[in-house]
Design an enzyme around this catalytic site. Sequence first.
Site, mmCIF file in Angstrom:
data_model
loop_
_atom_site.group_PDB
_atom_site.id
_atom_site.type_symbol
_atom_site.label_atom_id
_atom_site.label_comp_id
_atom_site.label_asym_id
_atom_site.label_seq_id
_atom_site.Cartn_x
_atom_site.Cartn_y
_atom_site.Cartn_z
ATOM 1 N N ARG A 39 0.845 -1.204 0.000
ATOM 2 C CA ARG A 39 0.000 0.000 0.000
ATOM 3 C C ARG A 39 0.878 1.252 0.000
ATOM 4 O O ARG A 39 0.521 2.280 -0.573
ATOM 5 C CB ARG A 39 -0.973 0.011 1.187
ATOM 6 C CG ARG A 39 -1.764 1.297 1.247
ATOM 7 C CD ARG A 39 -3.055 1.286 2.085
ATOM 8 N NE ARG A 39 -3.111 0.367 3.179
ATOM 9 C CZ ARG A 39 -2.449 0.501 4.331
ATOM 10 N NH1 ARG A 39 -1.660 1.533 4.539
ATOM 11 N NH2 ARG A 39 -2.578 -0.411 5.274
ATOM 12 N N TYR A 91 -13.151 17.961 -15.980
ATOM 13 C CA TYR A 91 -13.624 16.584 -16.085
ATOM 14 C C TYR A 91 -14.738 16.387 -15.045
ATOM 15 O O TYR A 91 -14.574 16.788 -13.881
ATOM 16 C CB TYR A 91 -12.445 15.644 -15.828
ATOM 17 C CG TYR A 91 -12.845 14.202 -15.729
ATOM 18 C CD1 TYR A 91 -13.209 13.482 -16.869
ATOM 19 C CD2 TYR A 91 -12.887 13.554 -14.507
ATOM 20 C CE1 TYR A 91 -13.592 12.156 -16.773
ATOM 21 C CE2 TYR A 91 -13.265 12.224 -14.406
ATOM 22 C CZ TYR A 91 -13.621 11.537 -15.540
ATOM 23 O OH TYR A 91 -14.002 10.229 -15.444
ATOM 24 N N ASP A 163 -4.016 19.632 -14.691
ATOM 25 C CA ASP A 163 -4.399 18.305 -15.149
ATOM 26 C C ASP A 163 -3.985 18.217 -16.621
ATOM 27 O O ASP A 163 -4.585 18.845 -17.493
ATOM 28 C CB ASP A 163 -5.919 18.150 -14.974
ATOM 29 C CG ASP A 163 -6.413 16.765 -15.359
ATOM 30 O OD1 ASP A 163 -5.763 16.107 -16.188
ATOM 31 O OD2 ASP A 163 -7.477 16.362 -14.840
ATOM 32 N N LYS A 188 -5.768 7.209 -19.487
ATOM 33 C CA LYS A 188 -6.014 7.732 -20.828
ATOM 34 C C LYS A 188 -4.781 7.524 -21.710
ATOM 35 O O LYS A 188 -4.422 6.399 -21.959
ATOM 36 C CB LYS A 188 -6.446 9.196 -20.719
ATOM 37 C CG LYS A 188 -7.466 9.465 -19.590
ATOM 38 C CD LYS A 188 -8.815 8.802 -19.825
ATOM 39 C CE LYS A 188 -9.758 8.831 -18.622
ATOM 40 N NZ LYS A 188 -9.960 10.120 -17.969
HETATM 41 C C1 LIG Z 1 -10.498 10.641 -16.809
HETATM 42 C C2 LIG Z 1 -10.014 11.938 -16.313
HETATM 43 C C3 LIG Z 1 -9.787 12.134 -14.947
HETATM 44 C C4 LIG Z 1 -10.092 11.074 -13.900
HETATM 45 O O1 LIG Z 1 -9.249 9.983 -14.037
HETATM 46 P P1 LIG Z 1 -9.650 8.474 -13.630
HETATM 47 O O2 LIG Z 1 -8.424 7.720 -13.972
HETATM 48 O O3 LIG Z 1 -10.848 8.104 -14.445
HETATM 49 O O4 LIG Z 1 -9.960 8.500 -12.171
HETATM 50 C C5 LIG Z 1 -9.281 13.356 -14.549
HETATM 51 N N1 LIG Z 1 -9.042 14.339 -15.448
HETATM 52 C C6 LIG Z 1 -9.268 14.178 -16.759
HETATM 53 C C7 LIG Z 1 -8.981 15.302 -17.691
HETATM 54 C C8 LIG Z 1 -9.761 12.975 -17.242
HETATM 55 O O5 LIG Z 1 -10.003 12.831 -18.541
#
Ligand SMILES: *Cc1c(COP(=O)(O)O)cnc(C)c1O
Length: 374
Positions: A39, A91, A163, A188
């Site tokens: 963890r 998001y 982000d 992604k």
């Molecule tokens: C998908 C996404 C997230 C969240 O990520 P997860 O891996 O689904 O928790 C945050 N920011 C953006 C821009 C995203 O596309």
Amino acid sequence: MHIGQAPEEITGAVIAPIYQTTNYVEEAPGVTKGYDYTRADNPNFRHLEEAIASLEDGSYATVFSSGLGAATAILSVLVAGDHIVAGDDLYGGVWRLFTQVASRFGIEFTFVDGTEVKNFEQARRMSTKVLWMETPTNPLLKLTDLGAVAKISKAKKILTVVDNTFATPYFQRPLEKGIDLVLHSTTKYIGGHSDVVGGSVVTNDRGLKERLDFARKSLGLNPSPFDCWLTRRGLKTLGLRMERHQYNALEIANFLVTHPLVSKVYYPGLPSHPQYNLACSQMNGFGGMVSCEFNMPLEKMKKMISQFKLFRLAESLGGVESLVAHAATMTHASVPSSERQKSGLSDDLVRFSVGIEDAEDLTGDLETTLAKFS
Ligand SMILES: *Cc1c(COP(=O)(O)O)cnc(C)c1O
């Protein structure tokens, strides 16, 4: 491809093994080889962290169970009463985390249009601790001037979070512009194959890195060793994939712009994008996400986007296969309609995650399906 991927020492295996273990033998009580419990840390976490940090030109990375896990870890450095100014086109899941979870712990939020840096400045309070932005945003592909935001925040000792999921470090490196923390949903483009969920945060600040590691261990935000191994494998082709995603996205954007059924196209690589010049100066490329609005009744449009052959109707983005999504009912359903309207997100908005298939196959898929609905 090579960083965090030294051949394994005992056998010479070119690819690092998966350390599928929860715990580690101690030589004496409290005397470890750097790991005690998965963890808190695991060799596969570190292999991925070294690679992501180097791509962002950063000193440290911490990997998490998901992008939202990464966002939770950042929020955990704040206390009740702290204030965050965030871009208004976030998001949906991050928006939900802010407004339905963090706000209950006393963290306060103001959402602003991030295309104008002065909006961040105007919303700032004495208690503002963080400026949080996506650029390009999801799904409207709006940009924020990273250098300008970093400048305001440095003067006021406010942390900046970007982000960078949409651009990826291949096309944009926020730390170089003076940003403090770079977040990824590695689910992604970094993983790139729609088969693993994960997140990461990169920083040059040793103290922040320690707080993020502490949050992972204390809140249980750890990924699995196998997920990190898979993500590390996907990451090797990031450069190749992003070149192709971008090439195809521009083909799709140009196709949509000229199509009579399309009323508006959003892609930062089109000279008609209102922030095209900023995109050219702060990014090395424009990415693989294209959004548009169609000129037809909502129900008809929903039927149409369900009928593409290559663009699968699905949530998520950034994988090698092309996807299409309807923002209001899918990716951004967690944002109330009134909030969506404020940020300019219309119920008509359709988002394409353009994959790495043959570009002509993709435009052909759009052409054939749109023709049936003309
Ligand atoms: C998908 C996404 C997230 C969240 O990520 P997860 O891996 O689904 O928790 C945050 N920011 C953006 C821009 C995203 O596309």
